[in-house]
Design an enzyme around this catalytic site. Structure first.
Site, PDB file in Angstrom:
ATOM      1  CB  ILE A   1    -120.345  44.415 -31.831  1.00 30.23           C
ATOM      2  CG1 ILE A   1    -121.139  43.098 -31.853  1.00 30.23           C
ATOM      3  CG2 ILE A   1    -119.039  44.254 -31.048  1.00 30.23           C
ATOM      4  CD1 ILE A   1    -121.525  42.534 -30.512  1.00 30.23           C
TER       5      ILE A   1
ATOM      6  CE1 TYR B   1    -126.153  40.533 -41.143  1.00 33.06           C
ATOM      7  CE2 TYR B   1    -127.820  41.282 -39.589  1.00 33.06           C
ATOM      8  CZ  TYR B   1    -126.525  40.856 -39.844  1.00 33.06           C
ATOM      9  OH  TYR B   1    -125.619  40.751 -38.827  1.00 33.06           O
TER      10      TYR B   1
ATOM     11  CE  LYS C   1    -125.833  37.170 -39.726  1.00 35.86           C
ATOM     12  NZ  LYS C   1    -124.536  36.501 -39.582  1.00 35.86           N
TER      13      LYS C   1
ATOM     14  N   GLY D   1    -112.408  41.832 -40.279  1.00 40.64           N
ATOM     15  CA  GLY D   1    -113.604  42.621 -39.958  1.00 40.64           C
ATOM     16  C   GLY D   1    -113.624  43.120 -38.522  1.00 40.64           C
ATOM     17  CD  GLN D   2    -117.734  46.226 -34.955  1.00 42.35           C
ATOM     18  OE1 GLN D   2    -118.694  45.675 -35.520  1.00 42.35           O
ATOM     19  NE2 GLN D   2    -117.884  47.085 -33.981  1.00 42.35           N
TER      20      GLN D   2
HETATM   21  C1  AKB Z   1    -125.994  45.172 -38.098  1.00 47.28           C
HETATM   22  O1  AKB Z   1    -126.396  46.259 -37.656  1.00 47.28           O
HETATM   23  O2  AKB Z   1    -126.223  44.768 -39.245  1.00 47.28           O
HETATM   24  C2  AKB Z   1    -125.207  44.278 -37.168  1.00 47.28           C
HETATM   25  C3  AKB Z   1    -126.101  43.349 -36.436  1.00 47.28           C
HETATM   26  C4  AKB Z   1    -126.868  43.811 -35.264  1.00 47.28           C
HETATM   27  O3  AKB Z   1    -126.218  42.217 -36.815  1.00 47.28           O
HETATM   28  N1  AKB Z   1    -124.442  45.067 -36.275  1.00 47.28           N
END
Ligand code: AKB
Length: 318
Positions: A172, A142, A146, A11-12
């Site tokens: 990032i 998401y 987290k 990944g990135q």
């Molecule tokens: C996203 O945009 O989902 C990620 C992050 C900020 O966790 N780059």
């Protein structure tokens, strides 16, 4: 010498972190692992590569056993926009993948780094100068994974003594590997489009401030935190870290200094705009600075200069 496993190494972040870890700890001591995406030649030729699927604990355990692993950088995860499009898969990869990795870390006494994100905050969080310890009620899948991940990692530290550590990464920016479906991806795409077509249509609105960081600083954050004296860490999962905060028009003006004909326009994606509006405008990362000496090197100007140089060279070769 450490024996390190990197999940999500294709990944990135993983593709560059693996190479940095190999440089620091020796090529053969860093095992890159991935699921489906094809690894780059650089990754394959510089050290061991194994296939694992984090949602299957047996595949993680087999590699940890085979290579006598003592440290795991667990990066395999779905990013925010892709996660929102498939919440069930996001839960499976982000939560079950982390749970499996923590279980293997507990069993085989490994230290574990896993990133959280600015996505762990939500609409009721103070969005300016967002404190280290504050309200975290995200409204995206998401974000839910987290926050739950941060809590689970702290639980494994307190309950089982697993040395878990993490940072809340902002967007990032990098030129080696593209990000895979995040809300902050515009800040990478804009450089590609500026070099290739001298214009960019942005999916976030003008005035949408978000925290960002250049890849070399993101890698330094992960390695420095894992190298930090444990006695100095009052927090573990996860530290606010940031390098800069800007809105799309600011990155566009910075690019214009090198490519004067560059123009930006806007076609807002309502899903990603809604996500961005619940994330901090700018975080307070003073706790990371105090506890383990976090200090980024790049700001918007120095990052843009380096990105445009390195990405132009890369695109010429491709
Ligand atoms: C996203 O945009 O989902 C990620 C992050 C900020 O966790 N780059």
């Amino acid at each position: 010498m450490k024996k390190i496993l990197v999940t999500g190494a294709v990944g990135q972040i993983g593709s560059e972190l693996t190479l940095a870890l190999r440089q620091k700890y020796g090529n053969d001591n860093v095992i890159a692992t991935g699921h489906k995406t094809k690894p780059s030649e650089k990754l394959l030729n510089s050290g061991p590569f194994e296939l694992i699927n984090c949602t299957d604990i047996n595949t993680i355990e087999a590699v940890v056993k085979k290579h006598n692993i003592d440290t795991v950088y667990h990066l395999a995860a779905l990013l925010s926009a892709v996660a929102e499009a498939n919440p069930q898969l996001a839960w499976d990869v982000n939560m079950n993948g982390l749970y499996n990795t923590l279980e293997v870390a507990r069993e085989y006494k490994c230290a574990l780094f896993t990133p959280s994100s600015i996505g762990a905050f939500g609409p009721s969080t103070p969005l300016d100068n967002t404190p280290q310890d504050t309200t975290q009620r995200p409204n995206t899948i998401y974000g839910v994974t987290k926050v739950a991940g941060e809590l689970l990692c702290d639980y494994y530290y307190k309950r089982f003594g697993v040395d878990t550590r993490g940072v809340r990464y902002p967007g990032i920016i990098s030129y080696e590997t593209l990000p895979g479906g995040g809300t902050t991806d515009y800040a990478v795409e804009i450089y590609y489009e500026a070099i290739k077509h001298k214009k960019y249509t942005c999916f976030l609105k003008e005035g949408t401030y978000l925290d960002m960081m250049y890849m070399p600083d993101a890698i330094k954050a992960a390695i420095d935190l894992m190298e930090a004296e444990p006695g100095k860490l009052k927090h573990r999962n996860a530290f606010n870290v940031t390098a800069m905060s800007f809105a799309p028009e600011h990155i566009a003006s910075e690019i214009k200094k090198t490519i004067p004909e560059f123009t930006i326009d806007y076609k807002v994606d309502p899903v990603r705009q809604a996500i961005a509006e619940t994330w901090p405008n700018n975080m307070d990362d003073s706790v990371a600075r105090q506890e383990w000496g976090w200090k980024p090197k790049y700001n918007l100007a120095s990052m843009t200069k380096d990105m445009l140089e390195k990405l132009s060279q890369k695109l010429k070769k491709d």
